[in-house]
Design a protein around this motif. Structure first.
Motif, PDB file in Angstrom:
ATOM      1  N   PRO B  86      88.450  -7.627 114.179  1.00  0.00           N
ATOM      2  CA  PRO B  86      87.554  -6.367 114.388  1.00  0.00           C
ATOM      3  C   PRO B  86      86.495  -6.431 113.296  1.00  0.00           C
ATOM      4  CG  PRO B  86      89.822  -5.761 113.282  1.00  0.00           C
ATOM      5  CD  PRO B  86      89.626  -7.211 113.561  1.00  0.00           C
ATOM      6  N   ARG B  87      85.262  -5.721 113.806  1.00  0.00           N
ATOM      7  CA  ARG B  87      83.711  -5.892 113.166  1.00  0.00           C
ATOM      8  C   ARG B  87      83.852  -4.877 112.115  1.00  0.00           C
ATOM      9  NH1 ARG B  87      81.234  -9.701 115.140  1.00  0.00           N
ATOM     10  NH2 ARG B  87      81.509 -10.208 117.344  1.00  0.00           N
ATOM     11  N   GLN B  88      84.566  -3.486 112.288  1.00  0.00           N
ATOM     12  CA  GLN B  88      84.422  -2.623 111.394  1.00  0.00           C
ATOM     13  C   GLN B  88      85.066  -3.156 109.900  1.00  0.00           C
ATOM     14  OE1 GLN B  88      86.516  -0.355 109.686  1.00  0.00           O
ATOM     15  NE2 GLN B  88      84.606   0.693 109.183  1.00  0.00           N
ATOM     16  N   PRO B  89      84.481  -2.955 108.818  1.00  0.00           N
ATOM     17  CA  PRO B  89      84.707  -3.948 107.617  1.00  0.00           C
ATOM     18  C   PRO B  89      86.042  -3.382 107.228  1.00  0.00           C
ATOM     19  CG  PRO B  89      82.483  -2.966 107.446  1.00  0.00           C
ATOM     20  CD  PRO B  89      83.039  -2.511 108.620  1.00  0.00           C
ATOM     21  N   LEU B  90      86.502  -2.183 107.347  1.00  0.00           N
ATOM     22  CA  LEU B  90      87.919  -1.626 106.737  1.00  0.00           C
ATOM     23  C   LEU B  90      89.128  -2.337 107.612  1.00  0.00           C
ATOM     24  CD1 LEU B  90      87.581   2.343 105.559  1.00  0.00           C
ATOM     25  CD2 LEU B  90      87.929  -0.029 104.071  1.00  0.00           C
ATOM     26  N   LEU B  91      88.677  -2.048 109.047  1.00  0.00           N
ATOM     27  CA  LEU B  91      89.763  -2.482 109.884  1.00  0.00           C
ATOM     28  C   LEU B  91      89.964  -4.024 109.890  1.00  0.00           C
ATOM     29  CD1 LEU B  91      89.016  -0.456 113.110  1.00  0.00           C
ATOM     30  CD2 LEU B  91      90.954  -0.098 111.410  1.00  0.00           C
ATOM     31  N   ARG B  92      88.735  -4.731 109.502  1.00  0.00           N
ATOM     32  CA  ARG B  92      88.642  -6.108 109.508  1.00  0.00           C
ATOM     33  C   ARG B  92      89.363  -6.709 108.294  1.00  0.00           C
ATOM     34  NH1 ARG B  92      84.932  -9.944 111.213  1.00  0.00           N
ATOM     35  NH2 ARG B  92      84.570 -11.700 109.822  1.00  0.00           N
ATOM     36  N   ARG B  93      89.189  -6.044 107.126  1.00  0.00           N
ATOM     37  CA  ARG B  93      90.049  -6.382 106.035  1.00  0.00           C
ATOM     38  C   ARG B  93      91.593  -6.153 106.105  1.00  0.00           C
ATOM     39  NH1 ARG B  93      85.624  -4.780 103.022  1.00  0.00           N
ATOM     40  NH2 ARG B  93      86.484  -2.830 102.643  1.00  0.00           N
ATOM     41  N   ALA B  94      91.856  -5.025 106.660  1.00  0.00           N
ATOM     42  CA  ALA B  94      93.299  -4.502 107.151  1.00  0.00           C
ATOM     43  C   ALA B  94      93.721  -5.573 108.060  1.00  0.00           C
ATOM     44  CB  ALA B  94      93.323  -3.482 107.976  1.00  0.00           C
ATOM     45  N   ALA B  95      93.181  -6.185 108.872  1.00  0.00           N
ATOM     46  CA  ALA B  95      93.593  -7.161 109.945  1.00  0.00           C
ATOM     47  C   ALA B  95      93.852  -8.591 109.016  1.00  0.00           C
ATOM     48  CB  ALA B  95      92.727  -7.495 110.855  1.00  0.00           C
ATOM     49  N   ILE B  96      92.711  -9.003 108.051  1.00  0.00           N
ATOM     50  CA  ILE B  96      92.811 -10.171 107.336  1.00  0.00           C
ATOM     51  C   ILE B  96      94.120 -10.030 106.389  1.00  0.00           C
ATOM     52  CG2 ILE B  96      91.693 -11.242 105.367  1.00  0.00           C
ATOM     53  CD1 ILE B  96      89.010 -10.742 106.899  1.00  0.00           C
ATOM     54  N   SER B  97      94.264  -8.769 105.788  1.00  0.00           N
ATOM     55  CA  SER B  97      95.538  -8.987 105.235  1.00  0.00           C
ATOM     56  C   SER B  97      96.797  -9.213 105.868  1.00  0.00           C
ATOM     57  CB  SER B  97      95.492  -7.588 104.285  1.00  0.00           C
ATOM     58  OG  SER B  97      95.815  -6.528 105.002  1.00  0.00           O
ATOM     59  N   LEU B  98      96.938  -9.161 106.976  1.00  0.00           N
ATOM     60  CA  LEU B  98      97.868  -9.572 107.725  1.00  0.00           C
ATOM     61  C   LEU B  98      98.186 -11.069 108.265  1.00  0.00           C
ATOM     62  CD1 LEU B  98      98.477  -6.335 110.055  1.00  0.00           C
ATOM     63  CD2 LEU B  98      99.351  -6.817 107.851  1.00  0.00           C
ATOM     64  N   LEU B  99      96.937 -11.735 108.186  1.00  0.00           N
ATOM     65  CA  LEU B  99      96.772 -13.170 108.289  1.00  0.00           C
ATOM     66  C   LEU B  99      98.143 -14.035 107.755  1.00  0.00           C
ATOM     67  CD1 LEU B  99      93.314 -14.301 108.418  1.00  0.00           C
ATOM     68  CD2 LEU B  99      94.671 -14.258 110.398  1.00  0.00           C
ATOM     69  N   GLY B 100      98.492 -13.486 106.808  1.00  0.00           N
ATOM     70  CA  GLY B 100      99.583 -14.362 106.207  1.00  0.00           C
ATOM     71  C   GLY B 100     100.762 -14.550 107.053  1.00  0.00           C
ATOM     72  N   MET B 101     100.968 -13.693 108.126  1.00  0.00           N
ATOM     73  CA  MET B 101     102.155 -13.495 109.059  1.00  0.00           C
ATOM     74  C   MET B 101     101.858 -14.847 109.888  1.00  0.00           C
ATOM     75  SD  MET B 101     104.330 -11.120 108.805  1.00  0.00           S
ATOM     76  CE  MET B 101     104.157  -9.411 108.042  1.00  0.00           C
ATOM     77  N   PHE B 102     100.871 -15.506 109.929  1.00  0.00           N
ATOM     78  CA  PHE B 102     100.679 -16.738 110.884  1.00  0.00           C
ATOM     79  C   PHE B 102     100.445 -17.982 109.842  1.00  0.00           C
ATOM     80  CE2 PHE B 102      98.568 -13.281 112.948  1.00  0.00           C
ATOM     81  CZ  PHE B 102      99.401 -12.951 114.140  1.00  0.00           C
ATOM     82  N   PHE B 103     100.205 -17.716 108.853  1.00  0.00           N
ATOM     83  CA  PHE B 103     100.213 -18.850 107.696  1.00  0.00           C
ATOM     84  C   PHE B 103     101.011 -18.605 106.550  1.00  0.00           C
ATOM     85  CE2 PHE B 103      95.775 -18.334 109.305  1.00  0.00           C
ATOM     86  CZ  PHE B 103      95.678 -19.752 109.896  1.00  0.00           C
ATOM     87  N   PRO B 104     102.458 -18.957 106.778  1.00  0.00           N
ATOM     88  CA  PRO B 104     103.364 -18.627 105.843  1.00  0.00           C
ATOM     89  C   PRO B 104     103.594 -19.450 104.832  1.00  0.00           C
ATOM     90  CG  PRO B 104     104.426 -19.369 108.038  1.00  0.00           C
ATOM     91  CD  PRO B 104     102.905 -19.556 107.931  1.00  0.00           C
TER      92      PRO B 104
END
Lengths: 269, 347
Positions: B86-104
């Motif tokens: 997402p582009r909105q910074p808060l949502l974007r960081r929230a999404a980024i904090s879940l990236l670990g789900m794909f890079f375990p």
């Protein structure tokens, strides 16, 4: 004047080249050391001295990949050398960088490649409280219960006895049950004269999390015959612990104690 | 090693040297146990064994992190990951904090990955959020924590929620920084500013290559050398510090503190900082303290230790300035302690 400037530029080029060189080979060198050690430990069946068996496959696959990258780095090394001298480096920083990288590489090579692999000793066991944890108790207790049901007490391992003892120290339950235990000798912290543990380390992930477990053996003056860290096989029966000092309520009264070789997989999981 | 004057000659030279060195290392390793007389004192031997176990356990995760980072930097189209965020910074960081789900990968593998993300277009605060969240919000960590503690005592829930909040709050705080590049070490900031190393834009001239763009494989191998040069020394030194403290700092000191609601939290955070176990498996490690320490202490260990410890600081020092790390450490410590205390007093 112009000749002098050239010299300075040349020397800078030289130092930048060497600092970059030291940095470039530092990572490759350390990777090479780790990867070779890992593959060798895997090939000789000693990886279990350091990590839990469930990681063997992953670790060896990644080590093999690492080895490919290390060799490939040598293959491509020439182009790196040619493009290295980008940064300006002071002679002091250069000396530091080269010496630091060299020392680290040397120490790593000696400790990882030259010193023989070893299991943890009682020095670590005494740092950690015996039987304080690390046991996945339900599994071990179930296995133990099955064997107890068969009356097959002698097949119970140190781990299984420890989980049984953790559930109950009622002497009636353990009376007439003979145990046969293999482990290393670990003195009891409260009564080191009379009691020692037949101990093993439980590893849940790698040796860093190893927790000592053990079954207490009551034998006054044991240290005249057996040394700490020696591997022994103790056979005997459980009695209320005659030692007034040791915490364990029950202890094995040994019928026989034999010295044995350290097993190839010294840890339990 | 001889330079690239003649293309045909350089191929065997480097390759042969590499193979010879590898063979030499194997020979040394195979022959050395035959020499008796190392006779090291127990404590020295145990320090080596403990350090080596951390290194052997972590190195494959470091390699995996570098490989994933290489995939992101060299093999995926430029900015590929950014497209899905997402582009909105808060949502974007929230999404980024879940990236670990794909890079375990565990936290040691995350540092090279985060470096790769930054080179690939993440802002500094975004990569900080990733670095702090990924060790906790990843499937392996969640499964192992669940295996160790189940849902009992709120430990697992506290860990997940606190991990998410801490990573996002710190990312938000740093996003307000006027000059985020100053948060990085000068050398890493420079390598971020460097034009893309990968074979994306085919116009730049690599002098000695005489206009030839290095192949993606070549770039990947160079990246491996560059990343290991920074991360492997940190791993060695961090492991040694962890091993030394395990052998020489008496545990009884820490254990005495476990039953106090405040001290249990602080002591477990100190322990987490020292022992530096990977977040993938730290739940098993701390299980042995479960009987002596209050749940808040355990939760603080699992939250703080996953984000910050001796080894991680050494690894992160390759990328962030000391000042930044002090700030991150203080913030993570305060918020982890708050989570732990909350669980002890309220939970």
């Amino acid at each position: 004047m112009s000749a002098r400037r050239t010299t300075v530029a040349d020397s800078r080029r030289g130092t930048g080249w060497s600092a970059g060189l030291a940095e470039h080979w530092r990572g490759i060198g350390l990777s090479l050391v780790v990867v070779v050690a890992t593959v060798w430990l895997g090939a000789t069946g000693q990886l279990g001295l350091y990590i839990h068996p469930r990681y063997f496959g992953f670790t060896l696959v990644m080590a093999a990949l690492g080895l490919v990258f290390v060799v490939a780095s040598f293959f491509f090394s020439s182009s790196f050398l040619a493009s290295a001298p980008a940064e300006r480096t002071s002679p002091r920083r250069l000396a530091l960088s080269v010496t630091g990288s060299g020392m680290l590489l040397l120490i790593a090579a000696v400790t990882v490649l030259a010193i023989p692999p070893a299991t943890l000793t009682s020095a670590t066991a005494t740092q950690r409280e015996v039987n304080s944890g690390g046991l996945d108790t339900t599994d071990a207790a179930e296995q133990a219960a099955t064997l107890v049901g068969n009356g097959d007490y002698e097949r119970l391992s140190v781990k299984e006895w420890v989980s049984l003892l953790a559930q109950s120290d009622d002497p009636a339950l353990f009376a007439d049950k003979s145990a046969k235990l293999t482990g290393f000798v670990l003195p009891d912290t409260d009564d080191p004269e009379n009691v020692f543990y037949v101990a093993r380390f439980v590893v849940t992930c790698c040796a860093v999390d190893a927790q000592p477990i053990g079954v207490p053996v009551y034998l006054p003056g044991w240290s005249n015959t057996y040394t700490t860290d020696a591997w022994v096989e103790v056979a005997g029966t459980f009695t209320p612990n005659p030692s007034g000092l040791a915490k364990a309520a029950l202890a094995v009264e040994p019928a026989t104690i034999e010295s044995v070789e350290q097993p190839s997989d010294p840890y339990v999981y | 090693m001889r330079g690239d004057r003649v293309g045909a000659r350089r191929i065997p030279t480097g390759l042969i040297l590499g193979v010879v060195l590898v063979a030499l290392a194997f020979t040394v390793r195979a022959v050395s146990p035959a020499f008796a007389g190392w006779g090291l004192p127990d404590r020295t031997q145990d320090t080596i064994t403990l350090a080596l176990s951390v290194i052997i356990e972590s190195a494959p995760f470091v390699f995996l992190g570098i490989l994933l980072s290489t995939v992101v930097q060299v093999w995926l189209p430029h900015g590929f990951l950014l497209r899905f965020l997402p582009r909105q910074p808060l949502l974007r960081r929230a999404a980024i904090s879940l990236l670990g789900m794909f890079f375990p990968v565990c936290e040691c593998g995350n540092v090279p990955l985060a470096r790769g993300f930054m080179v690939g277009g993440f802002t500094v605060p975004e990569s900080i959020t990733f670095l702090l969240a990924a060790p906790i919000l990843n499937p392996i960590t969640i499964i192992t924590t669940h295996q160790a503690f189940g849902f009992g005592d709120g430990i697992l829930i506290t860990r997940i929620v606190a991990g998410f909040i801490i990573a996002n709050v710190i990312g938000w705080l740093f996003s307000r920084h006027p000059n985020p590049d100053s948060l990085l070490t000068p050398s890493f900031a420079a390598s971020c500013a460097r034009p893309e190393p990968a074979g994306h834009d085919h116009d730049h001239d690599h002098g000695p290559q005489r206009g030839r763009t290095p192949s993606r494989i070549h770039t990947s191998v160079d990246l491996f050398a560059r990343e290991t040069a920074v991360i492997m020394p940190a791993l060695f030194i961090g492991s040694l510090v962890a091993a030394l403290t395990q052998v020489f700092v008496p545990r009884s000191v820490l254990l005495a503190l476990g039953s106090n609601p405040v001290w249990s939290v602080l002591a477990m955070m100190a322990l987490a900082f020292i022992v530096a176990v990977c977040s993938n498996v730290d739940a098993f490690f701390v299980l042995s303290f479960g009987s002596t320490f209050m749940p808040g202490g355990i939760a603080a260990f699992l939250t703080f230790g996953a984000m910050i410890d001796v080894k991680m600081l050494a690894l992160m020092r390759t990328t962030f300035s000391t000042r930044t790390l002090v700030q991150i450490t203080a913030l993570v410590a305060l918020m982890s302690a708050a989570a732990g205390l909350l669980l002890n007093y309220v939970g």
